[in-house]
Design an enzyme around this catalytic site. Sequence first.
Site, PDB file in Angstrom:
ATOM      1  CG  HIS A  59      36.196  49.729  34.333  1.00  6.71           C
ATOM      2  ND1 HIS A  59      36.751  50.270  35.476  1.00  6.71           N
ATOM      3  CD2 HIS A  59      35.738  48.500  34.680  1.00  6.71           C
ATOM      4  CE1 HIS A  59      36.652  49.391  36.468  1.00  6.71           C
ATOM      5  NE2 HIS A  59      36.039  48.310  36.001  1.00  6.71           N
ATOM      6  CD  GLN A 152      42.110  50.068  38.274  1.00  8.11           C
ATOM      7  OE1 GLN A 152      41.279  50.263  37.394  1.00  8.11           O
ATOM      8  NE2 GLN A 152      42.317  48.878  38.805  1.00  8.11           N
ATOM      9  CG  HIS A 210      36.445  46.707  41.051  1.00 12.55           C
ATOM     10  ND1 HIS A 210      35.734  47.866  40.881  1.00 12.55           N
ATOM     11  CD2 HIS A 210      36.763  46.255  39.815  1.00 12.55           C
ATOM     12  CE1 HIS A 210      35.631  48.101  39.577  1.00 12.55           C
ATOM     13  NE2 HIS A 210      36.234  47.154  38.903  1.00 12.55           N
ATOM     14  CD  GLU A 213      38.704  41.845  38.707  1.00 12.41           C
ATOM     15  OE1 GLU A 213      38.729  43.007  39.161  1.00 12.41           O
ATOM     16  OE2 GLU A 213      38.651  41.588  37.488  1.00 12.41           O
ATOM     17  CG  ASP A 309      34.960  44.471  34.290  1.00 12.38           C
ATOM     18  OD1 ASP A 309      35.084  45.641  34.650  1.00 12.38           O
ATOM     19  OD2 ASP A 309      35.657  43.549  34.754  1.00 12.38           O
TER      20      ASP A 309
HETATM   21 FE   FE2 Z   1      35.724  46.373  36.892  1.00 13.09          FE
END
Ligand code: FE2
Length: 426
Positions: A59, A152, A210, A213, A309
């Site tokens: 990121h 996100q 993603h 998670e 990450d």
């Molecule tokens: Fe991530």
Amino acid sequence: MFDLIVKNATLTDGQSGVDIACKDGKIASIEAGISAEASTVIDAEGYLVSPPFVDPHFHMDATLSLGTPRMNVSGTLLEGIALWGELKPIQSVEDIVARALRYCDLAAAKGIGAIRSHVDTCDDELKGVQALLEVREKVKDVLDLQLVAFPQDGVLRDLTAMENTVRALEMGVDVVGGIPHFERTMTDGAKSVRLLCEMAAERGLMVDMHCDESDDPHSRHIETLAYETQRLGLQGRVAGSHLTSMHSMDNYYVSKLIPLIAEAGVHAIPNPLINIMLQGRHDSYPKRRGQTRVRELRDAGITVGFGSDCVMDPWYSLGKADMLDVAFMGLHVGQLSSRVDMDWCFDAVTQNSAQIMGLADYGVAKGCDANFVLLQAQNKIEAIRLRAHRLAVVRRGVVISRSPVVTHTLFKGEGSKSLNEARLDG
Ligand code: FE2
């Protein structure tokens, strides 16, 4: 006359005493005893030359922002997401560019030759997208930056995320991202996977979500991702990042799931440093590790690459752009301790991740791009053990970073050698 010759290198397949000659950005010759001249000659002294490290999950719009506007007190994933929501409105495009360039400088010196970075598209100004498109161009002489349009806050949960994600792709972002487990319902999560995979198929793009998670064993969006990959003919172009819920899933269900992922040609990207830090936070004891089933995925023929990450951002206060730290952690958490397994962990931060990113001409072989890193180690396992020093980093035949061999002088007696010089069997 070559541009660069590296003499007396050991390669990752164990060949030693090899010379590597580079011309016009490519590896022109690789054999023992090259006698031709070159503008630059490096004596590898028998140390390991590896293809560059590849970070398939990062990121960059958040990196090096630690402490802005405040620290993550609980250290949890959810507080990290909330903190990122506080930072986004107050940071400028220039802030993001400056931090990202600092990070790329560090990453290149650590031998990272390619990074896949997610960039948040839940921002009507798309500041991160603007910034990282600029950075992608600025750093192309030192590393390849591949960008993922990442909603996100959820492509369905956030009202303008879908529109902004499409805008990001039209601006030149490379890959379609998503976060199905963060949508409001399981149904919306599955719907987001379908819509985003269709978006990628229509545009001929790769997908990296993603996915799951979470410690919730019922978070099964990877199943939908594999299904949509097959339905839309996206085999080999899709990755599921994190996949941590798989750690907690019922074993019978996983015995069906992993073959489906393999059949769909979906890749897996665990992020060992962050997964071991953030998962299992609702557990008392015993605490789950939260890293996905790396060994089982690999053994099923799925390409698995380890990502870093985060480095010094709302989610993770530590990190130093060292993919050997990532391999070291993945090895421990996955109990990948046999010689074969440890050797494979090095591949997980190099060639496997290069394959996931679709990098062309990657490798230390004749005809490949002359991109490689000279490590102060004799083999891949020693490189992980020592998180070996990067003695030289070469990009398209140009030496972009050098550092001296580290020697230890505390024990000079007969038979005493430093750990680096001990010639341990790997
Ligand atoms: Fe991530």
